[in-house]
Design a protein around this motif. Sequence first.
Motif, short mmCIF file in Angstrom:
data_model
loop_
_atom_site.label_atom_id
_atom_site.label_comp_id
_atom_site.label_asym_id
_atom_site.label_seq_id
_atom_site.Cartn_x
_atom_site.Cartn_y
_atom_site.Cartn_z
N GLY A 1 0.82 -1.07 -0.01
CA GLY A 1 0.00 0.18 -0.01
C GLY A 1 0.74 1.20 -0.02
N ARG A 2 2.06 1.16 0.77
CA ARG A 2 2.87 2.22 0.74
C ARG A 2 3.65 2.39 -0.44
NH1 ARG A 2 5.30 5.97 0.04
NH2 ARG A 2 6.44 7.34 1.36
N LEU A 3 3.90 1.34 -1.19
CA LEU A 3 4.73 1.60 -2.46
C LEU A 3 3.80 1.38 -3.66
CD1 LEU A 3 8.00 -0.21 -1.48
CD2 LEU A 3 7.42 2.33 -1.38
N GLU A 4 2.25 1.68 -3.52
CA GLU A 4 1.62 1.67 -4.64
C GLU A 4 1.59 0.45 -5.41
OE1 GLU A 4 0.49 5.36 -6.18
OE2 GLU A 4 0.00 5.25 -4.12
N LEU A 5 1.49 -0.81 -4.72
CA LEU A 5 1.27 -2.00 -5.25
C LEU A 5 2.03 -2.57 -6.31
CD1 LEU A 5 -2.70 -2.24 -5.39
CD2 LEU A 5 -1.21 -2.72 -3.59
N LEU A 6 2.09 -2.00 -7.62
CA LEU A 6 2.79 -2.64 -8.50
C LEU A 6 4.27 -2.47 -8.29
CD1 LEU A 6 0.31 -1.24 -11.43
CD2 LEU A 6 0.38 -3.30 -10.50
N SER A 7 4.85 -1.52 -7.71
CA SER A 7 6.20 -1.24 -7.51
C SER A 7 6.87 -2.51 -6.76
CB SER A 7 6.52 -0.10 -6.83
OG SER A 7 6.19 1.08 -7.64
N VAL A 8 5.93 -3.25 -5.92
CA VAL A 8 6.24 -4.40 -5.12
C VAL A 8 5.98 -5.63 -5.96
CG1 VAL A 8 6.03 -5.71 -2.97
CG2 VAL A 8 5.97 -2.94 -2.91
N LEU A 9 4.83 -5.54 -6.53
CA LEU A 9 4.53 -7.06 -7.29
C LEU A 9 5.22 -7.32 -8.51
CD1 LEU A 9 0.54 -6.52 -6.89
CD2 LEU A 9 2.06 -8.07 -5.56
N VAL A 10 5.78 -6.34 -9.00
CA VAL A 10 6.56 -6.35 -10.11
C VAL A 10 7.90 -7.27 -9.85
CG1 VAL A 10 7.95 -4.24 -10.11
CG2 VAL A 10 7.58 -5.15 -12.37
N ILE A 11 8.38 -7.30 -8.66
CA ILE A 11 9.51 -7.98 -8.36
C ILE A 11 9.18 -9.48 -8.46
CG2 ILE A 11 11.13 -8.50 -6.32
CD1 ILE A 11 10.76 -5.54 -5.57
N PHE A 12 7.93 -9.87 -8.23
CA PHE A 12 7.59 -11.32 -8.14
C PHE A 12 7.22 -11.90 -9.43
CE2 PHE A 12 6.63 -9.49 -3.99
CZ PHE A 12 7.54 -10.43 -3.04
N THR A 13 7.33 -11.06 -10.42
CA THR A 13 7.06 -11.46 -11.91
C THR A 13 8.56 -12.22 -12.48
OG1 THR A 13 7.62 -9.51 -12.77
CG2 THR A 13 5.37 -9.78 -12.34
N PRO A 14 8.15 -13.45 -13.32
CA PRO A 14 9.30 -13.95 -14.03
C PRO A 14 10.18 -12.77 -15.21
CG PRO A 14 7.19 -15.23 -14.11
CD PRO A 14 6.72 -13.83 -13.66
N GLN A 15 9.48 -11.95 -15.58
CA GLN A 15 10.25 -11.09 -16.36
C GLN A 15 11.08 -10.21 -15.70
OE1 GLN A 15 6.89 -11.39 -15.95
NE2 GLN A 15 6.00 -11.82 -18.07
N PHE A 16 10.88 -9.80 -14.46
CA PHE A 16 11.79 -8.98 -13.57
C PHE A 16 13.25 -9.45 -13.53
CE2 PHE A 16 13.69 -7.39 -9.77
CZ PHE A 16 13.50 -5.97 -9.60
N TRP A 17 13.37 -11.03 -13.43
CA TRP A 17 14.60 -11.47 -13.13
C TRP A 17 14.95 -11.93 -14.43
CZ3 TRP A 17 16.52 -10.54 -8.52
CH2 TRP A 17 15.59 -10.30 -7.34
#
Length: 484
Positions: free
Chosen positions: A466-482
């Motif tokens: 909630g503090r980091l606007e959701l998508l900024s945190v969730l993007v880390i858990f996507t396969p594309q990020f890594w």
Amino acid sequence: MINFKLIYKILGSLLFLESLFMSICLVIAIGYNEDDILSFIFSILLTLLTAFIFRYSGNNANNNMSRRDAFLVVTLTWSVFSLFGSLPYLIGGYIPNFTNAYFETISGFTTTGATILDDVEHLPHGILFWRTFTQWIGGLGIVFFTIAILPSLVGGSVKVFAAEATGPVRTKLHPRLSTSAQSIWVVFLLITIVCTLSFKALGMNWFDSINYSMTTIATGGFSTHNDSVEFFRSPAMEYVSTFFCFLSGINFILLYRAAINREVKKLFNDSEVKFYVGIIAVFTAFIMLLLIFSNGYGIEQAFRSAIYQVVSFITTTGLFNDDAAQWPHVTWIVLAICMFIGGCAGSTSGGFKSIRCLMLLKIVSNEFKQMLHPKAVLQLKVGSNNISMQNRVTLLAFLTTYILLFVFCAFAMTGMGVDNTNAITITLSTLGNVGPTLGTEIGPTMSWNELPVLAKWICSLLMLMGRLELLSVLVIFTPQFWKE
């Protein structure tokens, strides 16, 4: 590839800062000569040791920061800060359980204000100050604070700011981000000082006035008393608290321009501010009438209680001057809507943000016009900003993610035995960094201590997202990020 050396370097520097913040609390602990002195000394030493290890690991780091590095460093910063911020509670035995200590700390840094403590008045002054200080530090952002004072550390400061900043529309203040950050922090500090002096003039002692001003300006909600502002039984203090909560829910760049550049007209003509003020006025009037006719409140008391709670919920502050659990249940719906809407983008408040709600209403309005005029090319304007199609898609993606996450976590809470009302409002409260919840088991004036352990960890994650606007945190858990 992720630039881990740079991330270690930044985390090390930030931990040095955190140890400095703890040192301020140590001075207060020594001044009051209470039993929290050793807990701060050991916490500072452990934090400094880890800071040296991170800085050593980040030696000769390349300062070029990618967007991936920015998203990862921001999420890690808030998580690591909360981890070490929980040490004074754990070492001193004030919160002996790690889950509870981490929950309390991340609730502070994210300015949520949810607490697992049933009795805060028995805590020593240093620990009480640390609780509210974490909210003040987290108010405008830990990384944003770093950009303001240590610009040489963050080679990709614009990317870091984009990962941490709130709201879909970025308002520029100065070509150099570090200068903008410094200017906004000056405004933040000045408002805190004025709020402190106001509380002191109304009868608070210096310790309480500083603590309540920090938690008010940061729209946090932690208090030095179990009864929050209600403890003082002072209508004047409640009105002052309402005013500064309301002020902190407005975009700080607009406040800066109004104060420094004397652009007061632009402040009141801003579309988001108009929406924010309008929602507060309508909801306050509605609850005020209900309290008069259903609960037998006098006009002044009804107005004061209504505006205080509406402003407290919409700015996600979480302070209280009345027990909303005793109000008519329809007021819970209104306050839950306030939880969802939140304050303005660029403020210390959480929630979905007023500007996003305004954009959604304009999108719906445009759709009705498009149905009548299929070939029309319609712009979407919020004030002077023309919202691009990309921003509209991002908005809808954000809303979809917000709703899906809300539904999933509310169901999970219910599955853990939390009653339906609390499950819904707990999820809204943590996702919007609000603090209080609504219901009978865990009401607005109660602690969250009885929640199951897994529920507390889910809440901790929701507070961070909630503090980091959701998508900024969730993007880390996507396969594309890594992927390279």
